[in-house]
Write a protein that holds these residues in place. Structure first.
Motif, PDB file in Angstrom:
ATOM      1  N   MET A   1      84.251 -17.003   7.136  1.00 17.21           N
ATOM      2  CA  MET A   1      83.431 -18.195   7.129  1.00 17.21           C
ATOM      3  C   MET A   1      83.016 -18.575   8.544  1.00 17.21           C
ATOM      4  O   MET A   1      81.886 -18.989   8.759  1.00 17.21           O
ATOM      5  N   ARG A   2      83.956 -18.448   9.464  1.00 13.08           N
ATOM      6  CA  ARG A   2      83.609 -18.787  10.844  1.00 13.08           C
ATOM      7  C   ARG A   2      82.503 -17.879  11.348  1.00 13.08           C
ATOM      8  O   ARG A   2      81.579 -18.323  12.017  1.00 13.08           O
ATOM      9  N   ALA A   3      82.626 -16.600  11.035  1.00 13.58           N
ATOM     10  CA  ALA A   3      81.626 -15.633  11.504  1.00 13.58           C
ATOM     11  C   ALA A   3      80.257 -15.915  10.892  1.00 13.58           C
ATOM     12  O   ALA A   3      79.238 -15.698  11.542  1.00 13.58           O
ATOM     13  N   SER A   4      80.222 -16.405   9.660  1.00 16.38           N
ATOM     14  CA  SER A   4      78.930 -16.671   9.026  1.00 16.38           C
ATOM     15  C   SER A   4      78.166 -17.774   9.747  1.00 16.38           C
ATOM     16  O   SER A   4      76.940 -17.731   9.840  1.00 16.38           O
ATOM     17  N   VAL A   5      78.886 -18.759  10.274  1.00 14.20           N
ATOM     18  CA  VAL A   5      78.223 -19.823  11.016  1.00 14.20           C
ATOM     19  C   VAL A   5      77.651 -19.276  12.320  1.00 14.20           C
ATOM     20  O   VAL A   5      76.513 -19.565  12.694  1.00 14.20           O
ATOM     21  N   VAL A   6      78.441 -18.449  13.013  1.00 10.91           N
ATOM     22  CA  VAL A   6      77.959 -17.843  14.260  1.00 10.91           C
ATOM     23  C   VAL A   6      76.753 -16.960  13.972  1.00 10.91           C
ATOM     24  O   VAL A   6      75.750 -16.997  14.685  1.00 10.91           O
ATOM     25  N   MET A   7      76.823 -16.171  12.919  1.00 17.82           N
ATOM     26  CA  MET A   7      75.705 -15.303  12.547  1.00 17.82           C
ATOM     27  C   MET A   7      74.470 -16.137  12.203  1.00 17.82           C
ATOM     28  O   MET A   7      73.347 -15.749  12.503  1.00 17.82           O
ATOM     29  N   PHE A   9      73.562 -18.927  13.537  1.00 14.70           N
ATOM     30  CA  PHE A   9      72.917 -19.388  14.768  1.00 14.70           C
ATOM     31  C   PHE A   9      72.009 -18.323  15.368  1.00 14.70           C
ATOM     32  O   PHE A   9      71.042 -18.639  16.042  1.00 14.70           O
ATOM     33  N   VAL A  10      72.329 -17.060  15.134  1.00 18.69           N
ATOM     34  CA  VAL A  10      71.505 -15.985  15.708  1.00 18.69           C
ATOM     35  C   VAL A  10      70.471 -15.454  14.721  1.00 18.69           C
ATOM     36  O   VAL A  10      69.818 -14.467  14.986  1.00 18.69           O
ATOM     37  N   GLY A  11      70.339 -16.096  13.564  1.00 19.86           N
ATOM     38  CA  GLY A  11      69.245 -15.757  12.669  1.00 19.86           C
ATOM     39  C   GLY A  11      69.611 -15.089  11.360  1.00 19.86           C
ATOM     40  O   GLY A  11      68.732 -14.658  10.631  1.00 19.86           O
ATOM     41  N   ALA A  12      70.882 -14.977  11.027  1.00 18.67           N
ATOM     42  CA  ALA A  12      71.280 -14.302   9.791  1.00 18.67           C
ATOM     43  C   ALA A  12      71.259 -15.226   8.571  1.00 18.67           C
ATOM     44  O   ALA A  12      71.482 -14.781   7.460  1.00 18.67           O
ATOM     45  N   GLY A  13      71.003 -16.499   8.764  1.00 19.67           N
ATOM     46  CA  GLY A  13      70.955 -17.436   7.641  1.00 19.67           C
ATOM     47  C   GLY A  13      72.298 -18.091   7.393  1.00 19.67           C
ATOM     48  O   GLY A  13      73.246 -17.917   8.139  1.00 19.67           O
ATOM     49  N   ILE A  34      76.968 -31.154   7.829  1.00 17.18           N
ATOM     50  CA  ILE A  34      77.138 -29.698   7.772  1.00 17.18           C
ATOM     51  C   ILE A  34      78.396 -29.301   8.529  1.00 17.18           C
ATOM     52  O   ILE A  34      79.178 -28.462   8.063  1.00 17.18           O
ATOM     53  N   LEU A  35      78.636 -29.899   9.697  1.00 17.86           N
ATOM     54  CA  LEU A  35      79.820 -29.592  10.482  1.00 17.86           C
ATOM     55  C   LEU A  35      81.092 -29.975   9.732  1.00 17.86           C
ATOM     56  O   LEU A  35      82.062 -29.205   9.710  1.00 17.86           O
ATOM     57  N   LEU A  36      81.095 -31.141   9.112  1.00 15.77           N
ATOM     58  CA  LEU A  36      82.263 -31.562   8.335  1.00 15.77           C
ATOM     59  C   LEU A  36      82.497 -30.643   7.141  1.00 15.77           C
ATOM     60  O   LEU A  36      83.641 -30.297   6.830  1.00 15.77           O
ATOM     61  N   THR A  37      81.421 -30.216   6.487  1.00 11.22           N
ATOM     62  CA  THR A  37      81.548 -29.274   5.381  1.00 11.22           C
ATOM     63  C   THR A  37      82.146 -27.957   5.858  1.00 11.22           C
ATOM     64  O   THR A  37      83.036 -27.396   5.224  1.00 11.22           O
ATOM     65  N   PHE A  38      81.673 -27.488   7.000  1.00  8.04           N
ATOM     66  CA  PHE A  38      82.204 -26.267   7.579  1.00  8.04           C
ATOM     67  C   PHE A  38      83.697 -26.407   7.878  1.00  8.04           C
ATOM     68  O   PHE A  38      84.494 -25.518   7.566  1.00  8.04           O
ATOM     69  N   LEU A  39      84.087 -27.529   8.473  1.00  7.16           N
ATOM     70  CA  LEU A  39      85.502 -27.744   8.786  1.00  7.16           C
ATOM     71  C   LEU A  39      86.363 -27.766   7.532  1.00  7.16           C
ATOM     72  O   LEU A  39      87.444 -27.172   7.504  1.00  7.16           O
ATOM     73  N   VAL A  40      85.897 -28.436   6.486  1.00  5.99           N
ATOM     74  CA  VAL A  40      86.651 -28.493   5.230  1.00  5.99           C
ATOM     75  C   VAL A  40      86.783 -27.098   4.621  1.00  5.99           C
ATOM     76  O   VAL A  40      87.865 -26.712   4.158  1.00  5.99           O
ATOM     77  N   LEU A  41      85.705 -26.326   4.646  1.00  6.39           N
ATOM     78  CA  LEU A  41      85.759 -24.970   4.098  1.00  6.39           C
ATOM     79  C   LEU A  41      86.740 -24.086   4.867  1.00  6.39           C
ATOM     80  O   LEU A  41      87.535 -23.358   4.270  1.00  6.39           O
ATOM     81  N   VAL A  42      86.700 -24.148   6.186  1.00 10.99           N
ATOM     82  CA  VAL A  42      87.599 -23.325   6.998  1.00 10.99           C
ATOM     83  C   VAL A  42      89.047 -23.766   6.812  1.00 10.99           C
ATOM     84  O   VAL A  42      89.941 -22.929   6.646  1.00 10.99           O
TER      85      VAL A  42
END
Length: 57
Positions: A1-7, A9-13, A34-42
Motif C-alpha cells: 500500500m505504501r508503494a502504491s502511493v509513491v507510485m 505520485f510518479v504517474g502510476a495512478g 486522502i492522507l487519513l484514509t491512507f494512514l488508516v489503510l496502512v
C-alpha cells in the motif's frame, strides 16, 4: 500500500495520484481526507499482518 502511493505520485495512478491532484488544486480538505484514509489503510494492514504472524507462530 505504501508503494502504491509513491507510485501514484510518479504517474502510476491510485491513491498517490489523487493526493497529488488535490495538492496541486490547493484542496487541503480533500488532501487531508486522502492522507487519513491512507494512514488508516496502512495501520490496518500492519495490524492484520502482526495478528496473522502471531497466529501462525
Amino acid at each position: 500500500m505504501r508503494a502504491s502511493v509513491v507510485m501514484g505520485f510518479v504517474g502510476a495512478g491510485g491513491l498517490g495520484q489523487l493526493m497529488d491532484q488535490s495538492m496541486k488544486m490547493l484542496n487541503g480538505g480533500e488532501a487531508c481526507t486522502i492522507l487519513l484514509t491512507f494512514l488508516v489503510l496502512v495501520m490496518g494492514a500492519d495490524a492484520l499482518s502482526g495478528w496473522l504472524r502471531r497466529q501462525l507462530a
